[in-house]
Design a protein around this motif. Structure first.
Motif, PDB file in Angstrom:
ATOM      1  N   GLY A  79       0.512  -1.519   0.119  1.00  0.00           N
ATOM      2  CA  GLY A  79      -0.077  -0.154   0.433  1.00  0.00           C
ATOM      3  C   GLY A  79       1.208   1.654  -0.308  1.00  0.00           C
ATOM      4  N   ILE A  80       1.872   1.155   0.691  1.00  0.00           N
ATOM      5  CA  ILE A  80       2.720   2.190   0.768  1.00  0.00           C
ATOM      6  C   ILE A  80       3.591   3.160  -0.645  1.00  0.00           C
ATOM      7  CG2 ILE A  80       4.674   3.656   1.925  1.00  0.00           C
ATOM      8  CD1 ILE A  80       3.816   2.287   4.531  1.00  0.00           C
ATOM      9  N   GLN A  81       4.040   1.613  -0.864  1.00  0.00           N
ATOM     10  CA  GLN A  81       4.836   1.972  -2.464  1.00  0.00           C
ATOM     11  C   GLN A  81       3.524   1.915  -3.271  1.00  0.00           C
ATOM     12  OE1 GLN A  81       6.778  -2.159  -1.958  1.00  0.00           O
ATOM     13  NE2 GLN A  81       8.655  -0.988  -0.797  1.00  0.00           N
ATOM     14  N   SER A  82       2.450   1.803  -3.138  1.00  0.00           N
ATOM     15  CA  SER A  82       1.479   2.201  -4.075  1.00  0.00           C
ATOM     16  C   SER A  82       0.983   4.030  -4.104  1.00  0.00           C
ATOM     17  CB  SER A  82       0.766   1.673  -3.994  1.00  0.00           C
ATOM     18  OG  SER A  82      -0.409   2.311  -3.367  1.00  0.00           O
ATOM     19  N   ASP A 122       2.192   7.926  -5.107  1.00  0.00           N
ATOM     20  CA  ASP A 122       2.981   7.971  -6.492  1.00  0.00           C
ATOM     21  C   ASP A 122       3.918   9.029  -5.221  1.00  0.00           C
ATOM     22  OD1 ASP A 122       3.426   9.374  -8.354  1.00  0.00           O
ATOM     23  OD2 ASP A 122       2.758  11.189  -8.062  1.00  0.00           O
ATOM     24  N   LYS A 123       5.094   9.108  -5.807  1.00  0.00           N
ATOM     25  CA  LYS A 123       6.337   8.796  -5.371  1.00  0.00           C
ATOM     26  C   LYS A 123       6.469  11.066  -6.223  1.00  0.00           C
ATOM     27  CE  LYS A 123      10.401   9.953  -8.464  1.00  0.00           C
ATOM     28  NZ  LYS A 123       9.724  10.705 -10.060  1.00  0.00           N
ATOM     29  N   GLY A 124       5.278  11.489  -6.691  1.00  0.00           N
ATOM     30  CA  GLY A 124       4.831  12.731  -6.026  1.00  0.00           C
ATOM     31  C   GLY A 124       4.986  13.390  -4.855  1.00  0.00           C
ATOM     32  N   GLN A 125       4.446  12.481  -4.224  1.00  0.00           N
ATOM     33  CA  GLN A 125       3.474  13.085  -3.252  1.00  0.00           C
ATOM     34  C   GLN A 125       4.948  13.012  -1.906  1.00  0.00           C
ATOM     35  OE1 GLN A 125      -0.197  13.107  -2.099  1.00  0.00           O
ATOM     36  NE2 GLN A 125       0.042  13.725  -3.348  1.00  0.00           N
ATOM     37  N   TYR A 126       5.694  12.485  -1.978  1.00  0.00           N
ATOM     38  CA  TYR A 126       7.112  12.360  -0.763  1.00  0.00           C
ATOM     39  C   TYR A 126       7.876  13.882  -1.590  1.00  0.00           C
ATOM     40  CZ  TYR A 126       7.222   7.538  -0.232  1.00  0.00           C
ATOM     41  OH  TYR A 126       5.968   6.223   1.025  1.00  0.00           O
ATOM     42  N   GLU A 127       7.881  14.034  -2.887  1.00  0.00           N
ATOM     43  CA  GLU A 127       8.233  14.923  -2.909  1.00  0.00           C
ATOM     44  C   GLU A 127       7.459  17.019  -2.455  1.00  0.00           C
ATOM     45  OE1 GLU A 127       8.841  14.226  -8.071  1.00  0.00           O
ATOM     46  OE2 GLU A 127      10.740  13.242  -7.217  1.00  0.00           O
ATOM     47  N   GLY A 128       6.181  16.257  -3.253  1.00  0.00           N
ATOM     48  CA  GLY A 128       5.268  17.186  -2.701  1.00  0.00           C
ATOM     49  C   GLY A 128       5.475  17.903  -1.537  1.00  0.00           C
ATOM     50  N   ALA A 129       5.882  16.935  -0.175  1.00  0.00           N
ATOM     51  CA  ALA A 129       5.833  16.791   0.831  1.00  0.00           C
ATOM     52  C   ALA A 129       7.044  17.701   1.615  1.00  0.00           C
ATOM     53  CB  ALA A 129       5.447  16.321   1.794  1.00  0.00           C
ATOM     54  N   LYS A 130       7.855  16.867   0.589  1.00  0.00           N
ATOM     55  CA  LYS A 130       9.358  17.842   0.816  1.00  0.00           C
ATOM     56  C   LYS A 130       9.707  19.044   0.674  1.00  0.00           C
ATOM     57  CE  LYS A 130      14.477  16.337  -0.226  1.00  0.00           C
ATOM     58  NZ  LYS A 130      15.673  16.097  -0.464  1.00  0.00           N
ATOM     59  N   VAL A 131       9.845  19.323  -0.536  1.00  0.00           N
ATOM     60  CA  VAL A 131       9.823  20.720  -0.496  1.00  0.00           C
ATOM     61  C   VAL A 131       8.929  21.440   0.275  1.00  0.00           C
ATOM     62  CG1 VAL A 131      10.250  20.192  -3.091  1.00  0.00           C
ATOM     63  CG2 VAL A 131       8.096  21.386  -3.256  1.00  0.00           C
ATOM     64  N   LEU A 132       8.269  20.930   0.441  1.00  0.00           N
ATOM     65  CA  LEU A 132       7.516  22.325   1.804  1.00  0.00           C
ATOM     66  C   LEU A 132       7.584  21.501   3.014  1.00  0.00           C
ATOM     67  CD1 LEU A 132       3.560  21.094   1.068  1.00  0.00           C
ATOM     68  CD2 LEU A 132       4.395  23.157   0.530  1.00  0.00           C
ATOM     69  N   GLY A 133       9.136  21.493   3.411  1.00  0.00           N
ATOM     70  CA  GLY A 133       9.478  20.792   4.361  1.00  0.00           C
ATOM     71  C   GLY A 133       9.224  20.228   5.277  1.00  0.00           C
ATOM     72  N   ILE A 139       1.057  11.960   5.902  1.00  0.00           N
ATOM     73  CA  ILE A 139       0.639  12.375   4.095  1.00  0.00           C
ATOM     74  C   ILE A 139       0.275  11.073   3.644  1.00  0.00           C
ATOM     75  CG2 ILE A 139       1.384  13.265   1.830  1.00  0.00           C
ATOM     76  CD1 ILE A 139       1.126  14.929   3.831  1.00  0.00           C
ATOM     77  N   ILE A 140       1.567   9.921   3.752  1.00  0.00           N
ATOM     78  CA  ILE A 140       1.871   8.653   3.043  1.00  0.00           C
ATOM     79  C   ILE A 140       0.876   7.425   3.814  1.00  0.00           C
ATOM     80  CG2 ILE A 140       2.514   6.411   1.846  1.00  0.00           C
ATOM     81  CD1 ILE A 140       3.946   9.268   1.021  1.00  0.00           C
ATOM     82  N   LEU A 141       0.921   7.107   5.108  1.00  0.00           N
ATOM     83  CA  LEU A 141       0.611   6.490   5.758  1.00  0.00           C
ATOM     84  C   LEU A 141      -1.600   6.976   5.517  1.00  0.00           C
ATOM     85  CD1 LEU A 141       2.101   4.929   8.896  1.00  0.00           C
ATOM     86  CD2 LEU A 141       1.912   4.341   6.473  1.00  0.00           C
ATOM     87  N   PRO A 142      -1.825   8.320   6.106  1.00  0.00           N
ATOM     88  CA  PRO A 142      -3.235   8.139   6.086  1.00  0.00           C
ATOM     89  C   PRO A 142      -3.966   7.584   3.731  1.00  0.00           C
ATOM     90  CG  PRO A 142      -2.086  10.495   7.041  1.00  0.00           C
ATOM     91  CD  PRO A 142      -1.752   9.439   6.134  1.00  0.00           C
ATOM     92  N   GLN A 143      -3.300   8.096   3.195  1.00  0.00           N
ATOM     93  CA  GLN A 143      -4.139   8.136   1.943  1.00  0.00           C
ATOM     94  C   GLN A 143      -3.379   6.077   1.338  1.00  0.00           C
ATOM     95  OE1 GLN A 143      -2.156  10.128  -1.141  1.00  0.00           O
ATOM     96  NE2 GLN A 143      -1.328  11.208   0.180  1.00  0.00           N
TER      97      GLN A 143
END
Ligand SMILES: Nc1ncnc2c1ncn2[C@@H]1O[C@H](COP(=O)(O)OP(=O)(O)O)[C@@H](O)[C@H]1O
Ligand SMILES: [Mg+2]
Lengths: 232, 252
Positions: free
Chosen positions: A125-128, A130-141, A151-155
């Motif tokens: 589930g976690i690996q499904s 999108d990696k854009g979610q990690y990037e979106g979160a990362k650029v927000l700090g 972000i990831i686990l709730p989805q």
């Protein structure tokens, strides 16, 4: 017309009356067995799901050693029969100085086993996501853990509900295995009645009990899925 | 002091060299448009600036603070993670495909990072978010989920979300490329407003009209190198390089 109905219904009732009376006598011990079944079910769910999340996170962590250890754990627990694991905890652990009553032994074996299955479901589930979610979160700090947790686990929850429901249904039925270490759950209560009274109707009653439990479970998961689908 | 100062940046993916010695300086309030054929390394350049990719060689300095630098032996080192995070807070980024959080409403998307990362009180975060939503014209959508929005609306939310962190520099990676043509205008307008407010911006774009009108400077990239840079009139009317000319002929 009414008379006709009565003529049919009354003898019919006469026929099944002894059966009904019999069932009303065995119902109490069977309900008591069901309570044990439900206890094992809920304890397993409550502990194996969080443990499964932790194992899944370890399984995808950047530490190769941790990934391998957890991979080995999952392989071991999914690769051997649950009943064997129950036996090992109940009969095997005393050799290592750990002696447990049958209920705690069953709980431990079930939690450890189901956590392995849940871990694989959660990992997928976690690996499904999108990696854009990690990037979106990362650029927000966000840190890695903030990203995971918020972000990831709730989805992931929404995506793993169907396979988790499957596992939960399997679990309801797997609880019957602990019959083998003499735990007084539903199947054992059933078997006692069958052996003592030389009848088969308790089997039918037990089937109905299991069916009711899995039905309620399915409905509960349907509700959860509906609740989580608002954003899709 | 430059807002962004990248020197001699190299980046490869395996055997594929994607950036071959890029140097870039961006001044405060400047709007730089990066153009070039697809695969030329434009996205990779932006991603290196905000630490989504790690560079192999070269240095990156953001507002005078080195994030990656070359040591005495010429080897590129990064400052510690905590410092990188601090430096990257000055940068906001908008992606081609938005990367909104689908399980959060528009408002929640915007307030999440200020609350979690910057520890802003919730009330204050909501006030800021609502002001930003008014600015991008989406205040009536604040309780919608991203799935209920059009592409143009999603991108405007993504811009508001980045702005909520009060960055000093905004990076845009083809913000309108995933949109239907009729929806690009609303996003470009928001970006134009930002440029008018003197936000420092680096915009990778295929919108030549926008680049020409809004950018202070155009950078043309091809094959992992900066081929040519200059004022919009210079690049569009009087390109020095044949490669620039060929590219412009194709897209204009
Ligand atoms: N994560 C990656 N792994 C491998 N190759 C990549 C990766 N990201 C980009 N590339 C390659 O690098 C080159 C430049 O990509 P990119 O920076 O996205 O170009 P542009 O944005 O100008 O279209 C392309 O050939 C692309 O396939
Ligand atoms: Mg690109």
């Amino acid at each position: 017309m009414q008379q006709l109905l009565l003529d049919i219904v009354k003898p019919a009732l006469e026929v099944i009356k002894p059966t009904l009376e019999y069932i009303s006598r065995i119902i109490v011990p069977m309900l008591q067995g069901t309570v044990v079944t439900l206890e094992l079910f809920f304890i397993t769910i409550v502990f194996s799901i969080p443990l499964g999340v932790l194992l899944a996170l370890a399984r995808i962590s950047r530490y190769g050693f941790l990934r391998d250890v957890v991979g080995g754990y999952i392989w071991l627990l999914r690769g051997t029969p649950l009943l064997l694991q129950v036996f090992f905890v109940y009969y095997g652990l005393p050799n290592f100085g750990i002696t447990l009553e049958n209920f705690p032994a069953a709980c431990i074996a079930f939690v450890l086993n189901y956590a392995a299955y849940f871990a694989e479901i959660f990992r997928a589930g976690i690996q499904s996501i999108d990696k854009g979610q990690y990037e979106g979160a990362k650029v927000l700090g966000f840190t890695y853990w903030q990203t995971m947790w918020r972000i990831i686990l709730p989805q992931t929850v929404r995506r793993v509900l169907p396979p988790v429901c499957n596992e939960a249904i399997t679990l309801v039925k797997d609880t019957a295995l602990v019959y083998a270490i003499g735990l007084g759950e539903l199947l054992r209560a059933t078997k006692i009645a069958v052996s003592r009274d030389a009848v088969t109707s308790p089997f039918v009653v037990a089937a109905v009990f299991y069916l009711v439990m899995t039905y309620v479970l399915t409905k509960a998961f349907d509700q959860l899925e509906r609740r989580y689908s608002i954003y899709e | 002091m430059y807002m962004i100062e990248a020197k001699n940046v190299y980046k490869s993916f395996g055997d594929l060299q994607v950036l071959k010695g890029i140097s870039l300086k961006v001044e405060k309030g400047e709007v730089v448009a990066v153009i070039g054929p697809s695969g030329s390394g434009k996205s990779t350049l932006l991603r290196c600036l905000i630490h989504l990719e790690v560079i192999d060689r070269g240095s990156i300095i953001i507002q005078g603070q080195p994030m990656a630098y070359e040591d005495e032996k010429g080897k590129t080192e990064y400052v510690p993670d905590k410092q990188i995070r601090q430096i990257c807070k000055k940068l906001g980024m908008v992606f081609q495909n938005f990367n909104l959080f689908p399980h959060k409403t528009v408002l929640e998307n915007i307030i999440e990072a200020p609350i979690v990362v910057n520890k802003v009180p919730k009330k204050e975060a909501i006030d800021t978010a609502e002001a930003l939503l008014k600015r991008v014209g989406l205040i009536d959508k604040k309780d919608s989920y991203p799935s209920q929005l059009s592409g143009g609306q999603k991108q405007r939310v993504a811009i508001a979300r980045a702005l909520a962190m009060k960055p000093d520099i905004m990076l845009f990676d083809e913000p309108t490329s995933a949109l239907d043509p009729e929806l690009t205008g609303e996003v470009l307008k928001v970006m134009r407003d930002l440029a008018e407010d003197r936000m420092t911006m680096v915009v990778v774009t295929h919108e030549m009209g926008f680049a020409r009108e809004v950018a202070d400077r155009i950078i043309f990239m091809d094959g992992g190198e900066i081929i040519e840079e200059g004022l919009p009139e210079e690049i569009f009317c009087n390109p020095r390089s044949d490669r620039t000319r060929d590219f412009l002929k194709q897209v204009l």
